[in-house]
Design a protein around this motif. Structure first.
Motif, PDB file in Angstrom:
ATOM      1  N   UNK A 230       0.842  -1.190   0.000  1.00  0.00           N
ATOM      2  CA  UNK A 230       0.000   0.000   0.000  1.00  0.00           C
ATOM      3  C   UNK A 230       0.879   1.242   0.000  1.00  0.00           C
ATOM      4  N   UNK A 231       0.490   2.214  -0.779  1.00  0.00           N
ATOM      5  CA  UNK A 231       1.229   3.467  -0.877  1.00  0.00           C
ATOM      6  C   UNK A 231       0.267   4.625  -0.672  1.00  0.00           C
ATOM      7  N   UNK A 232       0.617   5.519   0.231  1.00  0.00           N
ATOM      8  CA  UNK A 232      -0.199   6.697   0.509  1.00  0.00           C
ATOM      9  C   UNK A 232       0.694   7.923   0.408  1.00  0.00           C
ATOM     10  N   UNK A 233       0.322   8.853  -0.461  1.00  0.00           N
ATOM     11  CA  UNK A 233       1.052  10.113  -0.616  1.00  0.00           C
ATOM     12  C   UNK A 233       0.076  11.260  -0.365  1.00  0.00           C
ATOM     13  N   UNK A 234       0.178  11.916   0.780  1.00  0.00           N
ATOM     14  CA  UNK A 234      -0.692  13.070   1.041  1.00  0.00           C
ATOM     15  C   UNK A 234      -0.336  14.231   0.125  1.00  0.00           C
ATOM     16  N   UNK A 235      -1.200  15.212   0.081  1.00  0.00           N
ATOM     17  CA  UNK A 235      -0.928  16.420  -0.688  1.00  0.00           C
ATOM     18  C   UNK A 235      -0.204  17.451   0.163  1.00  0.00           C
TER      19      UNK A 235
END
Length: 442
Positions: A230-235
């Protein structure tokens, strides 16, 4: 009981009608007309880069015709990976995407001033220089190392061509942005960690590196057991005074005062009319189900102070096959009320061009690509100004003043459209060429 229920429903409907008449959007949002930024010469020509057929070349071009008005200035790199303009507007610094060096160009005399080596992190032999911020006349900030891998922030003296300060990060930069005279970095910890948390870093011309742990913002890649990665990149969006980190679910924003170095979290709720709230009572909002493979967000502060957010999600079946891409759309977050509203449900990418927000989908022949939505232009409160190039592949090559430059692919043919940012009308349709304009506020 039935009569009481009917009376309650009637009261709700009446209240919804009154609220709908009063407003359909939060009153804090406002329209701001602003010209798109660009690098211009004294006679109004625009600075562009040609990135095909060998090393990249810089060109001065006319705004309406994109006709070259200078000889090409050949660079050392094939692509302009990153750049920064000096405070006096006379010198351009260009970072390399594959080598540890910065090249300098004298824009007034139209000549290369040479390049310098920038030692930095070299994971697996990769190199690069990015995140350029020209903080002061004799201080240039950068990240030394390959993008999206381990990199170190450095302070460069562009006059004597030497690194005067270097810091080592214990993490991986995933977002970076200039914020006035400093470089703001969103990073994630190195190594395996279940649901890693974000860190915000601030680096200035004195070499001061500040770190702030954002324990409520998930950021990074992880894997549980034999499940999918899983990959999560916030703004990340920033101004000279504040940085905003938008969580992937869009319901939490970390606001950081860059001068006092203080953090505050804000719960963000949807700005809905009374009619919408009544509808949600009758038919509750559906939420996505199933494991998520990735959630990528990009954010930007518009001239009005509103935070625009876009991106995409990828979901996978429980067996790990059949990846599905879903556009996040474009949402506007009002920091005065910490409410958000969706202005476009279909977009994956956006470009802020002055007071106009250009929304589109990725134009590529790639796995899980979504069909094109053309180009949609919105003002700073999210009202649709125009829709152009439906079903055609579009790439925004840049914007300057009141114009945007859009590459349009349709039925195997490509053209560059010079469009009016107010109406979306095509002012000129030009033969396609590999060219992009260099935007100092990219």
């Amino acid at each position: 009981m039935r009569v009481a229920a009917l009376l309650l429903l009637l009261a709700l409907v009446t209240a919804a009608g009154v609220a709908a008449v009063r407003a359909t959007r939060p009153p804090q949002l406002r329209v701001v007309d602003a010209r798109a930024q660009s690098i211009r010469s004294g006679d109004g020509a625009l600075l562009g880069a040609v990135e095909s057929g060998g090393p990249a070349r810089l060109l001065w071009v006319r705004p309406l015709t994109l006709r070259a008005v200078s000889r090409p200035l050949r660079l050392r790199e094939r692509f302009v990976s990153d750049f920064a303009l000096s405070p006096d507007g006379g010198t351009l610094a260009l970072g390399s995407g594959t080598h540890g060096r910065i090249e300098f160009v004298d824009l007034r005399r139209w000549r290369s001033l040479g390049s310098m080596r920038v030692p930095g992190a070299r994971p697996s032999g990769y190199r690069g220089v990015f995140g350029l911020v020209w903080a002061r006349e004799r201080r240039l900030l950068a990240l030394a190392g390959p993008p999206y891998m381990r990199a170190w922030p450095v302070v460069v003296d562009p006059v004597h061509r030497r690194v005067v300060h270097r810091s080592r990060l214990r993490g991986t930069p995933m977002r970076w942005q200039g914020a006035g005279d400093r470089l703001v970095i969103l990073s994630t910890p190195e190594g395996d960690s279940p649901q890693p948390r974000a860190r915000l870093l601030s680096y200035d011309a004195k070499g001061r590196l500040r770190r702030l742990h954002l324990g409520r913002i998930v950021a990074g890649s992880w894997r549980t057991g034999r499940g999918p990665w899983r990959t999560v990149e916030p703004g990340l969006a920033a101004t000279a005074r504040r940085a905003f980190v938008v969580a992937a679910d869009g319901r939490l924003v970390a606001e950081v005062d860059l001068r006092r170095w203080r953090r505050a979290y804000h719960q963000v709720s949807e700005a809905r009319s009374a009619w919408r709230r009544l509808g949600d009572l009758i038919e509750p909002v559906a939420h996505a189900k199933g494991p998520s493979k990735s959630a990528i967000r990009a954010a930007q502060v518009l001239p009005s102070g509103t935070i625009a957010v876009t991106g995409e999600d990828q979901e996978t079946t429980r067996s790990g096959h059949d990846v599905k891409t879903t556009a996040y759309g474009v949402r506007l977050i009002d920091p005065a009320s910490w409410t958000w509203r969706t202005v476009d449900q279909d977009a994956q990418d956006m470009t802020a061009a002055g007071g106009v927000l250009l929304a589109r989908r990725w134009s590529c022949r790639c796995i899980n690509a979504l069909p094109s939505i053309g180009l949609r232009g919105y003002d700073t409160v999210g009202e649709l100004r125009f829709t152009r190039f439906a079903h055609a592949g579009v790439i925004v090559l840049g914007a300057a003043g009141d114009h945007a430059y859009v590459a349009v692919s349709r039925n195997g043919a490509r053209r560059i459209h010079v469009i009016d940012l107010d109406t979306g009308n095509t002012l000129r349709a030009l033969r396609y060429r590999e060219l992009r304009l260099l935007d100092p506020d990219r």
